[in-house]
Design a protein around this motif. Structure first.
Motif, PDB file in Angstrom:
ATOM      1  N   ASP A 107      30.110  58.755  -3.249  1.00 41.93           N
ATOM      2  CA  ASP A 107      29.153  59.855  -3.285  1.00 41.93           C
ATOM      3  C   ASP A 107      27.967  59.497  -2.400  1.00 41.93           C
ATOM      4  O   ASP A 107      27.233  58.559  -2.696  1.00 41.93           O
ATOM      5  N   GLU A 108      27.793  60.226  -1.325  1.00 45.03           N
ATOM      6  CA  GLU A 108      26.697  60.010  -0.379  1.00 45.03           C
ATOM      7  C   GLU A 108      26.494  58.514  -0.114  1.00 45.03           C
ATOM      8  O   GLU A 108      25.439  57.967  -0.443  1.00 45.03           O
TER       9      GLU A 108
ATOM     10  N   THR B 249      28.488  66.147  -5.885  1.00 44.15           N
ATOM     11  CA  THR B 249      28.567  65.170  -6.979  1.00 44.15           C
ATOM     12  C   THR B 249      29.374  65.741  -8.142  1.00 44.15           C
ATOM     13  O   THR B 249      30.166  65.032  -8.768  1.00 44.15           O
TER      14      THR B 249
HETATM   15 MG   LIG Z   1      24.902  64.661  -5.159  1.00 35.85          MG
END
Ligand SMILES: [Mg+2]
Ligand SMILES: Nc1ncnc2c1ncn2[C@@H]1O[C@H](COP(=O)(O)OP(=O)(O)O)[C@@H](O)[C@H]1O
Lengths: 255, 330
Positions: free
Chosen positions: B163-164, B49
């Protein structure tokens, strides 16, 4: 820049005025305020009221002051929306677009001030209901609204400047509360300054709330109008707008 | 050859003061060709992140250089931000707004005057058109995620960051998202940088993978290149009593034996070939569990980092704890 500003500004307004609960409270609160606070002298002898506030009707005396102090809560409320945007990540969504931090600040400050002015017509109607009569010229109405708008811009900017650099959400709240109290009571918004001790009178003399309250009161009571107050309030608004713009531009943080 | 969509050189990100804070990114370098899907694979707290925050301009760079879509992240931040889209790990939308209003605001923020045709197209593409005027707070997680991707694509960015993208989603929705990532990349021609801690996700979606651990990129390449880096199989053995390490190491075909948590990791050229001698060397009643892993990104990760993905949170917390302790003592 215009596009981002109008988008964010409209967002501030839409989010508030679409919420029926917020609307209801906005309308009801002024009535409650006048009903409770204004009635606290209902059974007092007229001579006492007159010597205490310097006016025949306590509500007529109170209205301009109440409107002025409520610009403080308007400012605090406005900065809360910044904290919310940070907590829920929306500030990141805004910042990952070509939107400058200064524009974010401006839209929040103006959004919050606009929101605050909605109280004005409601409050005036509430005062009419409680028997206050208004004899203002159009220019005076405009000046009164303008003064309150300046006050709202100034306080919104102040509280936004406090919240912008912070990434936790408690400190700004505590700091804001700390500022609010002296500003509210060390002013002639709610009480007659003639009874203040000298140190409170000193704060009151530079407190923009006092300037706005006195100006509004002169309109409502029909006494001589301190027009200079309007200039003072405009300078206050501009100065804090400038400070907020710089602080937010440099230090608006989400991480 | 076209210029890379993202180029990162010696990128370092430190939180807190030098020497005391956490080094979330440590001298990271990579280059992502335009039009590809690049995956950053690593466990929780690896710095994934942080990398996105730094490349999107949310966080400052401590050292090193980065360009995104041809613009310098440090000096041309505004230009970068009009050429990227961003999909957060936690879905971030304005819940008081409808899907269309969220798109409207995004268009405003990206200064797009003629956004509506494109928004309609995206709403249709993501099967949200019928719900466009509903408040997004009524949407399912999958729908919210799709709307977020639509927001990221609205201004026709060169690069999108995800992000993910499938964290916290059920298996069905995850499959749908995989299809969307592949589809979006193909149909809209964007470069995708995604982060994940799911090995199978990186394997399924990415042209290139960088494995990141404790802020360092420990390996990168295509999934098959990475898999080719491990030679041989891994036998994971869990026993109730200590094992005779030298004896196991001496078995022909066994490359090495090392502890990993409460297991032993035995690397062998071919697991099946050494298994009989292995079992002869370990008393049968002490064997709790035995398994064979063929070369996969999982074994690559294990080999490169000495730990498994997703088995290491306690250790990381200790690292953070020490960092905080140092700060307190100061
Ligand atoms: Mg993360
Ligand atoms: N705002 C922050 N302040 C201090 N440390 C942070 C901050 N954000 C992340 N970190 C630390 O940086 C490291 C990497 O975090 P992160 O990038 O969120 O990892 P990942 O996304 O791979 O799970 C972690 O050790 C985390 O605790």
């Amino acid at each position: 820049m215009r596009s981002q500003f109008s988008g964010l500004y409209l967002r501030e307004l839409l989010r508030t005025f679409r919420n029926p609960f917020v609307l209801l409270i906005t309308v009801v609160q002024p009535f409650m305020w006048l009903a409770f606070f204004g009635s606290s002298f209902a059974n007092a002898p007229p001579s006492l009221v007159e010597s205490f506030v310097g006016a025949k009707s306590y509500i007529a005396f109170l209205l301009p002051g109440t409107l002025s102090t409520s610009m403080l809560s308007v400012g605090m409320f406005g900065s809360m929306s910044t904290i919310q945007d940070k907590r829920f990540g929306f500030m990141k969504r805004i910042l990952i677009t070509p939107t400058s931090k200064g524009v974010i600040f401006l839209s929040k400050a103006l959004g919050s001030a606009t929101r605050g002015l909605v109280q004005f017509p409601i409050m005036v109607v509430a005062a009419l209901v409680f028997g206050v009569s208004f004899q203002l010229s159009p220019v005076e109405w405009l000046a009164w609204v303008g003064a309150l708008f300046c006050l709202a811009i100034g306080f919104s900017s102040l509280f936004l400047a406090i919240t912008a650099p912070s990434t936790d959400w408690q400190t700004p709240g505590v700091v804001s509360n700390f500022i609010t109290m002296p500003l509210m009571f060390a002013s002639t918004a709610l009480f007659n300054g003639a009874f203040f001790p000298s140190w409170m009178r000193a704060i009151s003399a530079v407190n923009p709330i006092t300037f706005s309250a006195l100006l509004g009161r002169s309109f409502v009571l029909g006494t001589s109008v301190p027009w200079i107050n309007l200039g003072y309030l405009a300078a206050f608004a501009l100065a804090l707008l400038g400070i907020g713009w710089i602080v937010a531009g440099r230090w608006l943080k989400v991480d | 050859m076209t210029a890379p969509a993202i180029e990162v050189k010696g990128l370092t990100k430190r939180y807190g003061s030098a020497g005391h804070g956490v080094v979330a990114l440590d001298d990271v370098s990579f280059s992502i060709p335009a039009g590809t899907v690049f995956g950053l694979l690593g466990p929780n707290g690896a710095g994934k992140t942080t990398l996105i925050k730094v490349l999107t301009g949310i966080s400052d760079i401590s050292a090193g250089d980065a360009t995104v879509a041809g613009y310098d992240v440090r000096t041309q931040s505004m230009a970068v931000r009009s050429h990227i889209g961003w999909v957060a790990a936690e879905v971030i939308l304005d819940d008081d707004f409808t899907a269309r209003e969220n798109l409207w605001l995004q268009a405003k923020l990206q200064s797009l005057p003629d956004w509506e045709p494109r928004a309609d197209l995206l709403l249709k593409y993501f099967a949200l058109y019928d719900r466009a005027d509903d408040k997004v707070s009524q949407f399912s997680t999958g729908m919210r995620k799709k709307l977020e991707i639509a927001l990221a694509l609205l201004h026709q960015p060169d690069v999108i960051f995800m992000d993910e993208p499938t964290i916290g989603l059920d298996v069905g929705t995850r499959r749908m998202l995989w299809d969307i990532v592949t589809g979006v990349h193909r149909e809209f021609g964007v470069t995708v940088l995604l982060t994940t801690h799911y090995i199978e996700e990186a394997d399924a979606l990415c042209d290139q993978i960088a494995i990141i651990d404790f802020g360092k990129v420990v390996a990168q390449g295509t999934p098959s290149e990475l898999k080719a880096r491990v030679h041989g199989d891994v036998i994971a053995l869990e026993t109730s009593r200590p094992i005779d390490v030298p004896r196991l190491t001496a078995i022909p075909g066994v490359q090495d034996v090392r502890p990993q948590g409460n297991e032993w990791m035995i690397r062998a050229t071919t697991a099946e070939a050494v298994l009989p001698s292995l079992l002869a060397a370990v008393p049968a009643e002490t064997v709790r569990r035995i398994s064979i892993e063929k070369p996969s990104l999982e074994t690559v990760f294990l080999e490169l980092t000495g730990h498994r993905l997703g088995q290491d949170e306690p250790m990381r917390d200790i690292r953070k704890f020490y960092a905080q302790m140092r700060q307190v003592r100061k």
